[in-house]
Design a protein around this motif. Structure first.
Motif, mmCIF file in Angstrom:
data_model
loop_
_atom_site.group_PDB
_atom_site.id
_atom_site.type_symbol
_atom_site.label_atom_id
_atom_site.label_comp_id
_atom_site.label_asym_id
_atom_site.label_seq_id
_atom_site.Cartn_x
_atom_site.Cartn_y
_atom_site.Cartn_z
ATOM 1 N N ASP A 89 0.816 -1.213 0.000
ATOM 2 C CA ASP A 89 0.000 0.000 0.000
ATOM 3 C C ASP A 89 0.857 1.273 0.000
ATOM 4 O O ASP A 89 0.549 2.243 -0.692
ATOM 5 C CB ASP A 89 -0.925 0.009 1.220
ATOM 6 C CG ASP A 89 -1.994 -1.064 1.124
ATOM 7 O OD1 ASP A 89 -2.141 -1.658 0.035
ATOM 8 O OD2 ASP A 89 -2.677 -1.315 2.136
ATOM 9 N N LEU A 90 1.907 1.275 0.798
ATOM 10 C CA LEU A 90 2.741 2.467 0.912
ATOM 11 C C LEU A 90 3.365 2.831 -0.434
ATOM 12 O O LEU A 90 3.463 4.004 -0.788
ATOM 13 C CB LEU A 90 3.834 2.250 1.961
ATOM 14 C CG LEU A 90 4.663 3.497 2.330
ATOM 15 C CD1 LEU A 90 3.745 4.598 2.858
ATOM 16 C CD2 LEU A 90 5.714 3.139 3.392
ATOM 17 N N ALA A 91 3.764 1.811 -1.188
ATOM 18 C CA ALA A 91 4.359 2.047 -2.504
ATOM 19 C C ALA A 91 3.336 2.688 -3.449
ATOM 20 O O ALA A 91 3.678 3.588 -4.229
ATOM 21 C CB ALA A 91 4.878 0.749 -3.092
ATOM 22 N N PRO A 108 -4.859 12.647 3.141
ATOM 23 C CA PRO A 108 -5.730 11.751 2.366
ATOM 24 C C PRO A 108 -5.910 10.434 3.103
ATOM 25 O O PRO A 108 -5.155 10.107 4.025
ATOM 26 C CB PRO A 108 -4.944 11.560 1.065
ATOM 27 C CG PRO A 108 -3.513 11.734 1.470
ATOM 28 C CD PRO A 108 -3.534 12.801 2.528
ATOM 29 N N TYR A 109 -6.910 9.664 2.694
ATOM 30 C CA TYR A 109 -7.152 8.372 3.334
ATOM 31 C C TYR A 109 -6.037 7.396 2.976
ATOM 32 O O TYR A 109 -5.635 7.294 1.821
ATOM 33 C CB TYR A 109 -8.480 7.771 2.861
ATOM 34 C CG TYR A 109 -9.682 8.627 3.125
ATOM 35 C CD1 TYR A 109 -9.802 9.360 4.311
ATOM 36 C CD2 TYR A 109 -10.717 8.715 2.198
ATOM 37 C CE1 TYR A 109 -10.902 10.144 4.553
ATOM 38 C CE2 TYR A 109 -11.829 9.501 2.432
ATOM 39 C CZ TYR A 109 -11.915 10.213 3.613
ATOM 40 O OH TYR A 109 -13.018 11.002 3.855
ATOM 41 N N SER A 110 -5.553 6.684 3.962
ATOM 42 C CA SER A 110 -4.601 5.619 3.668
ATOM 43 C C SER A 110 -5.378 4.462 3.065
ATOM 44 O O SER A 110 -6.560 4.269 3.352
ATOM 45 C CB SER A 110 -3.899 5.166 4.957
ATOM 46 O OG SER A 110 -4.833 4.642 5.876
ATOM 47 N N LEU A 111 -4.728 3.686 2.209
ATOM 48 C CA LEU A 111 -5.424 2.585 1.539
ATOM 49 C C LEU A 111 -5.986 1.572 2.537
ATOM 50 O O LEU A 111 -6.991 0.916 2.268
ATOM 51 C CB LEU A 111 -4.482 1.882 0.560
ATOM 52 C CG LEU A 111 -4.103 2.695 -0.684
ATOM 53 C CD1 LEU A 111 -3.108 1.923 -1.540
ATOM 54 C CD2 LEU A 111 -5.334 3.029 -1.505
ATOM 55 N N THR A 112 -5.371 1.446 3.696
ATOM 56 C CA THR A 112 -5.824 0.455 4.675
ATOM 57 C C THR A 112 -7.154 0.839 5.328
ATOM 58 O O THR A 112 -7.788 -0.003 5.961
ATOM 59 C CB THR A 112 -4.765 0.272 5.776
ATOM 60 O OG1 THR A 112 -4.426 1.559 6.318
ATOM 61 C CG2 THR A 112 -3.515 -0.383 5.214
ATOM 62 N N ARG A 113 -7.574 2.093 5.193
ATOM 63 C CA ARG A 113 -8.867 2.495 5.769
ATOM 64 C C ARG A 113 -9.759 3.196 4.747
ATOM 65 O O ARG A 113 -10.729 3.849 5.092
ATOM 66 C CB ARG A 113 -8.668 3.426 6.967
ATOM 67 C CG ARG A 113 -7.949 4.734 6.670
ATOM 68 C CD ARG A 113 -7.939 5.632 7.908
ATOM 69 N NE ARG A 113 -9.262 6.122 8.210
ATOM 70 C CZ ARG A 113 -9.743 7.296 7.771
ATOM 71 N NH1 ARG A 113 -9.001 8.065 6.991
ATOM 72 N NH2 ARG A 113 -10.951 7.684 8.100
ATOM 73 N N PHE A 114 -9.433 3.007 3.470
ATOM 74 C CA PHE A 114 -10.203 3.630 2.399
ATOM 75 C C PHE A 114 -11.368 2.701 2.058
ATOM 76 O O PHE A 114 -11.344 1.959 1.075
ATOM 77 C CB PHE A 114 -9.300 3.834 1.186
ATOM 78 C CG PHE A 114 -9.757 4.912 0.238
ATOM 79 C CD1 PHE A 114 -11.027 5.473 0.333
ATOM 80 C CD2 PHE A 114 -8.916 5.366 -0.761
ATOM 81 C CE1 PHE A 114 -11.449 6.454 -0.548
ATOM 82 C CE2 PHE A 114 -9.317 6.343 -1.652
ATOM 83 C CZ PHE A 114 -10.578 6.887 -1.550
ATOM 84 N N ASP A 115 -12.421 2.732 2.879
ATOM 85 C CA ASP A 115 -13.530 1.776 2.767
ATOM 86 C C ASP A 115 -14.217 1.788 1.405
ATOM 87 O O ASP A 115 -14.789 0.785 0.986
ATOM 88 C CB ASP A 115 -14.571 2.047 3.854
ATOM 89 C CG ASP A 115 -14.043 1.712 5.242
ATOM 90 O OD1 ASP A 115 -13.022 1.026 5.314
ATOM 91 O OD2 ASP A 115 -14.655 2.155 6.228
ATOM 92 N N HIS A 116 -14.176 2.918 0.717
ATOM 93 C CA HIS A 116 -14.860 2.998 -0.570
ATOM 94 C C HIS A 116 -14.273 2.022 -1.596
ATOM 95 O O HIS A 116 -14.932 1.671 -2.567
ATOM 96 C CB HIS A 116 -14.764 4.421 -1.138
ATOM 97 C CG HIS A 116 -15.724 5.372 -0.516
ATOM 98 N ND1 HIS A 116 -15.614 5.778 0.789
ATOM 99 C CD2 HIS A 116 -16.817 6.002 -1.009
ATOM 100 C CE1 HIS A 116 -16.597 6.623 1.070
ATOM 101 N NE2 HIS A 116 -17.344 6.775 -0.005
#
Length: 210
Positions: A89-91, A108-116
């Protein structure tokens, strides 16, 4: 009779447009004077209060726009990349990070909590977060003709015609029929306190910027 065209069964960026236009109408000074009455005196807000409200609406709005941009970039990058090239995710986040020393403040939302991204595969949110930005642009542009008169008869009829079509046509074409042209981001930028057409200058900036 035609379920596919009923209610909110429309493209996500288009279905938001209708209600967002009315949100703009709600904060027009003439309307505020009619319904935003003081609970004790029954009097409408004074000009000083109305001016303060107008100014507050653009406060930090540029940050909100950039947050939408950054979230959209992460969403699109994540869903368009080759899974074999996924390196975490970080990459992904770094690959589309805004080139600005202020980028982290946008949060911005981190991918680990981007529920959409995965909450429901049938809602169209996955790879579609940019729809919020598109809807916001169209709503601002679509309401611009009402800035002087929130109930201008000619423009009200055009808007009613657009609403009455529902999703009975290509959204881009329906909007062009209403506005007479495609949407531009100018009105949205102005609402965020950003000059859409800044004057060119040869003066070198003394500090970092977006």
């Amino acid at each position: 009779k035609y379920p596919s065209l009923q209610g909110t069964n429309a493209p996500a960026d288009f279905v938001e447009f209708h209600s967002m236009v009315n949100e703009h109408r709600a904060t027009v000074n003439d309307n505020l004077r009619k319904y935003a009455l003081n609970v004790d005196t029954g009097l409408p807000p004074d000009e000083k209060t109305l001016d303060a409200l107008v100014k507050s609406q653009s406060y930090f709005e540029s940050r909100a726009l950039l947050k939408l941009v950054q979230n959209s970039l992460r969403d699109l990058e994540f869903h368009s990349m080759d899974p074999a090239q996924y390196k975490g995710d970080l990459a992904v986040e770094k690959s589309v990070a805004l080139k600005s020393p202020y980028a982290e403040h946008i949060r911005p939302y981190s991918l680990t909590r981007f529920d959409h991204l995965f909450s429901d595969g049938h809602t169209g949110y996955a790879a579609g977060y940019v729809n919020y930005l598109i809807a916001q642009e169209h709503a601002a542009d679509g309401f611009a003709p009402f800035k002087k008169d929130p109930y201008d008869p000619a423009w009200s009829k055009r808007l009613k015609d657009l609403y009455s079509r529902g999703s009975g046509g290509e959204p881009v074409d329906l909007y062009k029929q209403y506005r007479g042209r495609a949407a531009t981001p100018d009105a949205m930028l102005e609402e965020a306190g950003i000059d859409p057409k800044p004057k060119k200058t040869h003066k070198k900036s003394s500090g970092p910027g977006f």
